[in-house]
Design a protein around this motif. Sequence first.
Motif, PDB file in Angstrom:
ATOM      1  N   HIS A  19       0.787  -1.228   0.000  1.00  0.00           N
ATOM      2  CA  HIS A  19       0.000   0.000   0.000  1.00  0.00           C
ATOM      3  C   HIS A  19       0.820   1.280   0.000  1.00  0.00           C
ATOM      4  CE1 HIS A  19      -3.338  -2.681   0.765  1.00  0.00           C
ATOM      5  NE2 HIS A  19      -2.660  -3.184   1.777  1.00  0.00           N
ATOM      6  N   LYS A  20       2.111   1.156   0.294  1.00  0.00           N
ATOM      7  CA  LYS A  20       2.923   2.364   0.307  1.00  0.00           C
ATOM      8  C   LYS A  20       4.375   2.052   0.013  1.00  0.00           C
ATOM      9  CE  LYS A  20       2.845   4.585   4.237  1.00  0.00           C
ATOM     10  NZ  LYS A  20       2.701   5.089   5.596  1.00  0.00           N
ATOM     11  N   LYS A  24       8.347   5.535   2.644  1.00  0.00           N
ATOM     12  CA  LYS A  24       7.326   6.123   3.517  1.00  0.00           C
ATOM     13  C   LYS A  24       7.056   5.282   4.770  1.00  0.00           C
ATOM     14  CE  LYS A  24       5.784   9.284   0.452  1.00  0.00           C
ATOM     15  NZ  LYS A  24       6.412  10.541   0.483  1.00  0.00           N
TER      16      LYS A  24
END
Length: 182
Positions: A19-20, A24
Amino acid sequence: MPVDMKAKIAETLYELLKHKSLDKITVKELVNTCNISRQSFYYHFQDIMDVVEWCQNQSLKQSIERSLEAPSYKEAIRGLIYKTFEHKEFIQQLMASQRRSEMERLFLKAIRTYLQALHRSKGSRISCSQEDLETVLSFCSCGLVGILLTSLSQKTPDVDALANQMCRLLTGEITFCFTDQA
């Protein structure tokens, strides 16, 4: 049954990467998602890159074990290529990070270790000096990593064709050499 904390942390990182970006993800987020303390994280790993390297080493061990069971070089190489494509999104996320050069170095090291183990386990017919063998392993590793990374970035790669070509190349069925015309 005791929890394998390293595996739990690694699985959580894998899920977060869906998801990222790696850039991050923080240790704080990772420990919160794992529901563990920072102290527990740092007991097992130095930083997030250490988790990535541990994941890669675990995958490498599994690939080598599968290769030892494969009936031939071709099946072993084919298995490695298919396994790489099973983890396509994970690898792409790692390669999209600001640490791409570090990821490439880890990937190259893993592929080289894999090919070296495959060479040892399958009783290769290569008869050359250790220095030449090191050069061959480096050359094949760099080529395989380059082709795999390029293929992973394609929208619809033909994994079967790629596996077949890499098997034929690495087993010597496809050869390419320069000759001087005198």
